[in-house]
Each structure stands twice: as C-alpha cells, then as structure tokens.
Design a protein around this motif. Sequence first.
Motif, PDB file in Angstrom:
ATOM      1  N   ALA A 219       1.048  -1.568   0.470  1.00 44.87           N
ATOM      2  CA  ALA A 219      -0.114  -0.255   0.435  1.00 44.87           C
ATOM      3  C   ALA A 219       0.884   1.469   0.026  1.00 44.87           C
ATOM      4  CB  ALA A 219      -1.071   0.568   1.819  1.00 44.87           C
ATOM      5  N   LEU A 220       1.923   1.159   0.854  1.00 43.52           N
ATOM      6  CA  LEU A 220       2.751   1.966   1.075  1.00 43.52           C
ATOM      7  C   LEU A 220       3.504   2.616  -0.276  1.00 43.52           C
ATOM      8  CD1 LEU A 220       4.280   4.967   2.439  1.00 43.52           C
ATOM      9  CD2 LEU A 220       5.183   3.021   3.544  1.00 43.52           C
ATOM     10  N   CYS A 221       4.056   1.293  -1.100  1.00 44.80           N
ATOM     11  CA  CYS A 221       4.501   1.896  -2.175  1.00 44.80           C
ATOM     12  C   CYS A 221       3.600   2.425  -3.503  1.00 44.80           C
ATOM     13  CB  CYS A 221       4.549   0.276  -2.503  1.00 44.80           C
ATOM     14  SG  CYS A 221       6.098  -0.730  -2.102  1.00 44.80           S
ATOM     15  N   GLU A 222       2.183   1.957  -3.486  1.00 45.47           N
ATOM     16  CA  GLU A 222       1.538   2.532  -4.289  1.00 45.47           C
ATOM     17  C   GLU A 222       1.041   4.319  -4.101  1.00 45.47           C
ATOM     18  OE1 GLU A 222      -2.682   0.319  -4.318  1.00 45.47           O
ATOM     19  OE2 GLU A 222      -1.030  -1.577  -4.589  1.00 45.47           O
ATOM     20  N   ALA A 223       1.779   4.250  -2.722  1.00 40.25           N
ATOM     21  CA  ALA A 223       1.392   5.577  -2.776  1.00 40.25           C
ATOM     22  C   ALA A 223       2.150   6.334  -2.754  1.00 40.25           C
ATOM     23  CB  ALA A 223       1.066   6.225  -1.085  1.00 40.25           C
ATOM     24  N   THR A 224       4.063   5.646  -2.979  1.00 42.03           N
ATOM     25  CA  THR A 224       5.239   6.563  -3.103  1.00 42.03           C
ATOM     26  C   THR A 224       5.545   6.511  -4.462  1.00 42.03           C
ATOM     27  OG1 THR A 224       6.196   4.902  -1.868  1.00 42.03           O
ATOM     28  CG2 THR A 224       5.658   6.108  -0.368  1.00 42.03           C
ATOM     29  N   GLY A 225       5.630   5.159  -5.444  1.00 39.70           N
ATOM     30  CA  GLY A 225       5.979   5.273  -6.534  1.00 39.70           C
ATOM     31  C   GLY A 225       7.106   4.241  -5.743  1.00 39.70           C
ATOM     32  N   ALA A 226       7.323   3.682  -5.087  1.00 38.79           N
ATOM     33  CA  ALA A 226       7.857   2.630  -4.477  1.00 38.79           C
ATOM     34  C   ALA A 226       7.698   1.248  -5.827  1.00 38.79           C
ATOM     35  CB  ALA A 226       8.045   1.906  -3.477  1.00 38.79           C
ATOM     36  N   ASP A 227       8.281   0.522  -6.255  1.00 39.72           N
ATOM     37  CA  ASP A 227       7.819  -0.893  -6.497  1.00 39.72           C
ATOM     38  C   ASP A 227       7.965  -2.453  -5.234  1.00 39.72           C
ATOM     39  OD1 ASP A 227       7.765  -4.102  -7.846  1.00 39.72           O
ATOM     40  OD2 ASP A 227       8.047  -3.113  -9.768  1.00 39.72           O
ATOM     41  N   VAL A 228       6.728  -2.913  -5.112  1.00 41.39           N
ATOM     42  CA  VAL A 228       7.128  -3.994  -3.759  1.00 41.39           C
ATOM     43  C   VAL A 228       7.436  -5.172  -4.067  1.00 41.39           C
ATOM     44  CG1 VAL A 228       5.009  -5.130  -4.739  1.00 41.39           C
ATOM     45  CG2 VAL A 228       5.838  -4.828  -1.850  1.00 41.39           C
ATOM     46  N   THR A 229       7.999  -5.192  -5.814  1.00 41.65           N
ATOM     47  CA  THR A 229       9.381  -6.225  -6.356  1.00 41.65           C
ATOM     48  C   THR A 229      10.147  -5.999  -5.365  1.00 41.65           C
ATOM     49  OG1 THR A 229       6.745  -6.517  -7.725  1.00 41.65           O
ATOM     50  CG2 THR A 229       9.405  -8.691  -7.470  1.00 41.65           C
ATOM     51  N   GLU A 230      10.604  -4.570  -5.957  1.00 38.56           N
ATOM     52  CA  GLU A 230      12.390  -4.262  -5.908  1.00 38.56           C
ATOM     53  C   GLU A 230      12.281  -4.453  -4.134  1.00 38.56           C
ATOM     54  OE1 GLU A 230      12.495  -2.543 -10.021  1.00 38.56           O
ATOM     55  OE2 GLU A 230      11.874  -0.941  -8.223  1.00 38.56           O
ATOM     56  N   VAL A 231      11.183  -3.460  -3.527  1.00 38.89           N
ATOM     57  CA  VAL A 231      11.571  -3.591  -2.230  1.00 38.89           C
ATOM     58  C   VAL A 231      11.780  -4.990  -1.454  1.00 38.89           C
ATOM     59  CG1 VAL A 231      10.171  -3.003   0.367  1.00 38.89           C
ATOM     60  CG2 VAL A 231      10.809  -2.060  -2.420  1.00 38.89           C
ATOM     61  N   ALA A 232      10.013  -5.994  -1.810  1.00 37.91           N
ATOM     62  CA  ALA A 232      10.262  -7.337  -0.863  1.00 37.91           C
ATOM     63  C   ALA A 232      11.883  -8.541  -1.775  1.00 37.91           C
ATOM     64  CB  ALA A 232       9.742  -8.332  -1.636  1.00 37.91           C
ATOM     65  N   TYR A 233      12.654  -7.628  -2.392  1.00 37.43           N
ATOM     66  CA  TYR A 233      14.039  -8.502  -2.908  1.00 37.43           C
ATOM     67  C   TYR A 233      15.165  -8.244  -1.914  1.00 37.43           C
ATOM     68  CZ  TYR A 233      17.862  -9.540  -6.231  1.00 37.43           C
ATOM     69  OH  TYR A 233      18.955 -10.646  -6.564  1.00 37.43           O
ATOM     70  N   ALA A 234      14.999  -6.483  -2.515  1.00 34.52           N
ATOM     71  CA  ALA A 234      16.186  -6.135  -1.433  1.00 34.52           C
ATOM     72  C   ALA A 234      15.739  -6.212   0.539  1.00 34.52           C
ATOM     73  CB  ALA A 234      16.249  -4.747  -1.297  1.00 34.52           C
ATOM     74  N   VAL A 235      14.759  -6.505   0.517  1.00 32.34           N
ATOM     75  CA  VAL A 235      14.741  -7.104   1.947  1.00 32.34           C
ATOM     76  C   VAL A 235      14.563  -8.228   2.031  1.00 32.34           C
ATOM     77  CG1 VAL A 235      13.213  -7.140   3.901  1.00 32.34           C
ATOM     78  CG2 VAL A 235      12.841  -5.382   2.537  1.00 32.34           C
ATOM     79  N   GLY A 236      14.541  -9.318   0.704  1.00 36.72           N
ATOM     80  CA  GLY A 236      14.552 -10.346   1.831  1.00 36.72           C
ATOM     81  C   GLY A 236      16.317 -11.360   0.892  1.00 36.72           C
ATOM     82  N   LYS A 237      17.560  -9.779   0.427  1.00 38.36           N
ATOM     83  CA  LYS A 237      18.459 -10.659   0.481  1.00 38.36           C
ATOM     84  C   LYS A 237      19.392 -10.956   1.709  1.00 38.36           C
ATOM     85  CE  LYS A 237      20.120 -11.742  -3.741  1.00 38.36           C
ATOM     86  NZ  LYS A 237      20.204 -12.986  -4.133  1.00 38.36           N
ATOM     87  N   ASP A 238      18.834  -9.764   2.737  1.00 37.05           N
ATOM     88  CA  ASP A 238      19.108  -9.846   3.259  1.00 37.05           C
ATOM     89  C   ASP A 238      19.290 -11.711   4.343  1.00 37.05           C
ATOM     90  OD1 ASP A 238      19.693  -9.967   6.669  1.00 37.05           O
ATOM     91  OD2 ASP A 238      19.475  -8.271   6.427  1.00 37.05           O
ATOM     92  N   SER A 239      20.416 -11.816   4.365  1.00 36.67           N
ATOM     93  CA  SER A 239      20.267 -13.328   5.226  1.00 36.67           C
ATOM     94  C   SER A 239      19.640 -13.875   5.873  1.00 36.67           C
ATOM     95  CB  SER A 239      21.973 -14.119   4.623  1.00 36.67           C
ATOM     96  OG  SER A 239      22.243 -13.903   5.451  1.00 36.67           O
TER      97      SER A 239
END
Length: 468
Positions: A219-239
């Motif tokens: 929901a916040l991605c839609e409000a700000t122009g971020a892409d949730v797939t990219e955010v999730a990818y970046a977050v998930g890369k943290d082991s």
Amino acid sequence: MAMIALKCPDIQVVVVDIAMPRINAWNSDTLPIFEPGLDEVVKACRGKNLFFSTDVERHVAEAEIVFVSVNTPTKTSGLGAGKAADLTYWESAARMIADVSKSDKIVVEKSTVPVKTAEAIEKILNHNCNGVNFQILSNPEFLAEGTAIEDLMKPDRVLIGGRETPEGQKAIEALKDVYAHWVPTDCIITMNLWSAELSKLAANAILAQRISSVNAMSALCEATGADVTEVAYAVGKDSRIGSCFLNASVGFGGSCFQKDILNLVYICECNGLTEVANYWKQVVQINDYQKSRFVKRVVSSMFNTVSGKKVAILGFAFKKDTGDTREAAAIDVCHGLIGDKAQLSIYDPQVTEAQILRDLAMDKFDWDHPQHLQKPLNPVDTTKLVSVVVDAYEATKGAHGVCILTEWDEFKKLDYKRIYEGMQKPAFIFDGRNVIDVAELRKIGFIVYSVGKPLDPWVKDLPAAPPS
Ligand SMILES: NC(=O)c1ccc[n+]([C@@H]2O[C@H](COP(=O)([O-])OP(=O)(O)OC[C@H]3O[C@@H](n4cnc5c(N)ncnc54)[C@H](O)[C@@H]3O)[C@@H](O)[C@H]2O)c1
Ligand SMILES: O=c1ccn([C@@H]2O[C@H](COP(=O)(O)OP(=O)(O)O[C@H]3O[C@H](CO)[C@@H](O)[C@H](O)[C@H]3O)[C@@H](O)[C@H]2O)c(=O)[nH]1
C-alpha cells in the motif's frame, strides 16, 4: 499417509473417514483433491499397503498408531465464536478410539489444535480406557497445498512432541522410526507436547505475518512510487530475513492461516495476554484490508461503479496448483464486486462451477463443517450476477475489467492482445498476484493495476481508498 505407505512398505496404512463419498473417491481413478504428484503416490501403494475405508472402528481397533487428522474449524457460535478452535470432531474421534480399543495405542495429533489439547484428549482417553494404555503425541503437519508431495518427500523438519515419561519417550521413538524410513534423523525434532502444539500455530502465524508485512508495504509502495517486488527482493537478500513468503498479493487464503491465527489470538486472550492477542489479530486485519483495498481499486478505477459491468475473474483457488478454495481471497473480492452489482464471469482451471457457487453462498467458517451441519446456503443473486466459464478467453470476452486472483502459470502465457481486442474500452486489468508483465500490457492498451507497483497514470489520480 500416502507418503508413509510409499516410504514404509513394511507398514500397513489404512485411511479411514466417516465421509463415504470421500473414501469412494480415494478408491477411484479420480482422487477427491487435486495435488501435483499425489495420484502417482496413491496408485503406487493403493491395494498393497495403503487402503481407504469407512470402517473406522474396525481399523482403529486394529491399529498400533492412530493419526487423528480430523477438521478443527473455527467456532461459529458460543464461547469464542469467530476465533476459538471447535474441537467437536476431535473429541468425538477420541471417544470413539477409547470405545473401540482393546490394545495399547499411540494416538497422534496430526490436526492443528490449540495448545494443551493433548491434555484434554489424554483425559478423555484415560477415563474411558478399559485398561488400555494410550500415549498421546503431537506431530503437526507443515506441508503446503500445491507442493504437498515435495514437502513430504523432503520436509524441513518433522516435529514430534510427547510426554517426558519413559512411556512417552518410547512412543516418540516409535513414531520417529516411521519417519526415519526417509527423513534424515537430524531433521526429526522431538520436544515436549505443548511446545510441539504451539510451534505449529507459531509457524503459521509467522508465515502469514510476513505476507501481511509485505502487503502493508505494498500500500505504501503504491502511495510513493516504490515497487513492492523490488523492495521485497532487496529486503529478502538479507540472510537474516530470507526471500520466501514475501510476495505481495490480494491477500492470503487457505484453510489454515486465518483459522490458526484466530485460534492463537483466542489462546492469548484466555491467558490474559491482550497485547499479544492484538498483535497477532493485526495480521488477519491487514489481510482483510488488502482484499477490500483491491475491491476499492477496481471500483474506483472503473468510474466508481461496476454496476452491470462484466468483470472477468481469473482464478478462484486460494493459490495455484490446487483446486482448494477454502478462505480464498477470490471469495471476498467476488462478494465485494457483487455488492456493487458487477456481472462476474469466473474461470479457474481446477475449481468446478458447483464449488464456486457454494463458496459464494456459504456463511463464513461454514466450509469447515460437514455439509449436513452447514447453515442453509444463502444463494447470492449468483444466477444473475455470476457465471462460471471454461476458459480465460470466454471469461474476458466483452468484459470491462479483468481481475487475476490466483497465480496460475497459464495466466502468464495468455494472448493478452486477443483478450484486449475482445474487451470493452477502456480495458482494465487488476493483477492481484503480480503475474503479468505490466509494461507489455500497458503497451497493448490496458489500464493496469498491479499490487504494490507504480500506478498507471489513470489510477494515480484517483483516491487510494475511496470512502466505502
Ligand atoms: N490442508 C492442509 O494443507 C493442512 C496442513 C496442515 C495441517 N492441517 C490440519 O489438518 C486438519 C485436517 O485438515 P484437512 O484440510 O485435511 O481437513 P478436511 O476437512 O479436508 O478433512 C478432515 C476429514 O476428517 C473427517 N472426519 C471428521 N470427523 C471424523 C471422525 N470422527 N472419524 C473419521 N473421520 C472424521 C471428515 O469427514 C473430513 O473428511 C486440520 O486441523 C488442519 O488445520 C491441514
Ligand atoms: O509470499 C506469499 C506466499 C503465500 N501467499 C498466499 O498465502 C496463502 C497460503 O499459501 P501457502 O502457505 O503456500 O499454502 P498453505 O497450503 O495454506 O500452507 C500453509 O498452511 C499449512 C496448513 O497449516 C501449513 O502446513 C503450511 O506450512 C503453510 O505454508 C495462499 O493464498 C498464497 O497465495 C502470498 O500471498 N504471498
């Protein structure tokens, strides 16, 4: 049980159920559930060391180990209604086991149950035992539908909880020996009964919490122009976090997550842990928010009304590779759109018309009870507002909008140009599973909404959540 039969030719497995149609289907060429790879496993063992029968009492009496996997629905009335687990079916199974048993038995909790259920079951068995000894074990199941065979073949872990007495430990060893036929022993974890029971609820709550966390971010991605797939990818890369279960969606469904979290919430409340209960409740509330947010996006994009408009629903199952619709997000989304008088044309490769119409007419939580105990169906104006069709092209023909609600692989490969040409214009597509190529579809001419993705200029200027 089919996997145990496959991996343990020395063990005779009999699956018993009071539902005759289910047992007949298990004995036929068309199994009662669709699960990739299951047919092969059942066919390899059926009639050799795997049997299906309605003669519950006889086979329970003969067994040394009884796995109880009966349904444990959310209570629909009385104390704890809407949250607590209804243990009616478990209790009646336990009483039947006590009644028919003439030899000692290990009774295994395979159903997902509230913590301390084993204590209650032990009391029922031991007060009605006629001199027979029972050992209760908790052996929760962690398979996910759609990947059940892979999950069972190579489980991350098998969990066995039992009493810390010599008899309890002996029972744990007996069950461990069954799994050790194919599961490495370091993956078989043993612990006390209450830890095992709670671990199951905790695992589901934490898995669902990850989905609600990423959905909240969407929901916040839609409000700000971020892409949730990219955010999730970046977050998930943290082991420390890991990449699984971070796919934003229209909301989680399935027979387990909501039921088990509500059950956990109720246990917390019963223990006076209001703050803890509220924390977990939020996981379900965000899931409900995600589904209603999706409906609002559809309605507001299409000029604030879908009344009389044909909307295609692609996918009704709660996830791909299953025909299971229990608590599917599609049910709530369809209800939302029917509430706005949309004409729905629904297609799912594995769900029958009868099932879809039943789901849309059924009261919440009723699906987890046998049909004869369900409240009379409440047929929505389904005959007028809902049609169920046999392919995606028929569903979308003449439609104003398309909603993708299950991530079936075939929806990635559809001829969207052909679909676009057959639709009313402007043609809208709402992807609740992020399976389509947004840029490609925009190029064709679609107005596209995809959960947590940068918004189409058309959708951007509309309020994120119009008043309900
Ligand atoms: N479905 C899953 O993927 C999954 C995974 C892990 C745990 N679980 C847990 O397993 C349990 C069962 O889930 P399910 O999806 O198989 O439910 P289900 O409703 O599909 O199956 C339960 C079966 O138990 C039968 N039954 C009820 N009372 C009985 C009795 N006294 N004797 C014999 N049979 C009886 C019913 O007829 C029904 O066929 C639940 O507690 C669920 O939370 C399910
Ligand atoms: O990143 C994700 C992962 C899943 N889902 C949705 O979550 C729901 C549940 O999916 P999944 O967990 O894969 O299927 P289940 O068969 O419900 O399995 C869960 O519930 C079972 C029953 O308790 C447990 O045994 C499993 O370990 C647990 O994963 C489905 O609607 C999925 O579409 C998402 O939206 N995003």
